[in-house]
Design a protein around this motif. Sequence first.
Motif, PDB file in Angstrom:
ATOM      1  N   GLY A 118      16.618 -73.001  67.453  1.00 57.35           N
ATOM      2  CA  GLY A 118      17.763 -73.840  67.118  1.00 57.35           C
ATOM      3  C   GLY A 118      19.094 -73.130  67.061  1.00 57.35           C
ATOM      4  N   TRP A 119      19.108 -71.817  66.885  1.00 58.08           N
ATOM      5  CA  TRP A 119      20.374 -71.102  66.860  1.00 58.08           C
ATOM      6  C   TRP A 119      21.066 -71.152  68.220  1.00 58.08           C
ATOM      7  CZ3 TRP A 119      22.489 -70.482  62.456  1.00 58.08           C
ATOM      8  CH2 TRP A 119      21.712 -70.244  61.315  1.00 58.08           C
ATOM      9  N   GLY A 120      20.310 -71.414  69.284  1.00 57.73           N
ATOM     10  CA  GLY A 120      20.896 -71.525  70.611  1.00 57.73           C
ATOM     11  C   GLY A 120      21.894 -72.659  70.719  1.00 57.73           C
ATOM     12  N   GLU A 121      21.737 -73.685  69.880  1.00 55.02           N
ATOM     13  CA  GLU A 121      22.659 -74.821  69.900  1.00 55.02           C
ATOM     14  C   GLU A 121      23.921 -74.564  69.091  1.00 55.02           C
ATOM     15  OE1 GLU A 121      20.504 -78.301  68.688  1.00 55.02           O
ATOM     16  OE2 GLU A 121      18.807 -77.800  69.970  1.00 55.02           O
ATOM     17  N   VAL A 122      23.925 -73.497  68.310  1.00 58.77           N
ATOM     18  CA  VAL A 122      25.041 -73.216  67.414  1.00 58.77           C
ATOM     19  C   VAL A 122      25.935 -72.076  67.927  1.00 58.77           C
ATOM     20  CG1 VAL A 122      25.650 -72.628  65.024  1.00 58.77           C
ATOM     21  CG2 VAL A 122      23.613 -73.988  65.487  1.00 58.77           C
ATOM     22  N   VAL A 123      25.362 -71.144  68.719  1.00 56.23           N
ATOM     23  CA  VAL A 123      26.140 -69.988  69.172  1.00 56.23           C
ATOM     24  C   VAL A 123      27.230 -70.394  70.145  1.00 56.23           C
ATOM     25  CG1 VAL A 123      24.286 -68.306  68.845  1.00 56.23           C
ATOM     26  CG2 VAL A 123      24.542 -69.427  71.057  1.00 56.23           C
ATOM     27  N   ASP A 124      28.243 -69.554  70.211  1.00 54.21           N
ATOM     28  CA  ASP A 124      29.345 -69.771  71.147  1.00 54.21           C
ATOM     29  C   ASP A 124      28.893 -69.439  72.569  1.00 54.21           C
ATOM     30  OD1 ASP A 124      30.633 -69.844  68.615  1.00 54.21           O
ATOM     31  OD2 ASP A 124      32.524 -69.400  69.592  1.00 54.21           O
ATOM     32  N   GLU A 125      29.617 -69.975  73.548  1.00 53.71           N
ATOM     33  CA  GLU A 125      29.374 -69.667  74.959  1.00 53.71           C
ATOM     34  C   GLU A 125      29.721 -68.212  75.206  1.00 53.71           C
ATOM     35  OE1 GLU A 125      28.274 -71.523  77.530  1.00 53.71           O
ATOM     36  OE2 GLU A 125      27.989 -73.330  76.351  1.00 53.71           O
TER      37      GLU A 125
END
Length: 186
Positions: A56-63
């Motif tokens: 789920g952290w993949g949806e929160v990190v910046d590009e």
Amino acid sequence: MSDLRAGMLLVATPAIGDPNFAETVVLLLDVDDDGGSVGVILNRPTGLAVSEVLGGWGEVVDEPEVLFQGGPVETDGALAVALRRSDDDGVLGMRAVVDRLALLDLDTPVELVGDEIDGLRIFAGYAGWGAGQLDREIEEGSWYVVPGIAPDVFRSDTSTLWRDVLRRQPGDLALYSTRPLDPGLN
């Protein structure tokens, strides 16, 4: 060195001897009273998606939504640097670094902190120096030490970060941003 503190940037000079740090910009996360330091390399994205490793952290990190190579130490672990929405130091799972930058405990459920974050970058490994080691490297001319700003941490394109950080420095230091990658070709 007395001017070393969390939030400062280390910008590698051509004199750096370790290829792990060539052309890097390191954000200092902690400098202890004994002279030990910990930081992460800001401009080494990997091709590994955060969501593949940390769900789920993949949806929160910046590009870009990839892990960054934080340094050569403990590369099987991860450090997360977050930009908090407020100056509130009491957010569960976050430890203040400087200003609104904080270290985020990745064991904290995403749901508890997702609304508290304006930016997030996750690093595999870190850079670490024992007591006095970083001071010696700076004295030898391996690092420029400059102030950092939060946008340095969360840039989507880090390919020009090294040059951009130097370019904004006062005086002669800005001139180093124009040097060729191999000064021998000059």
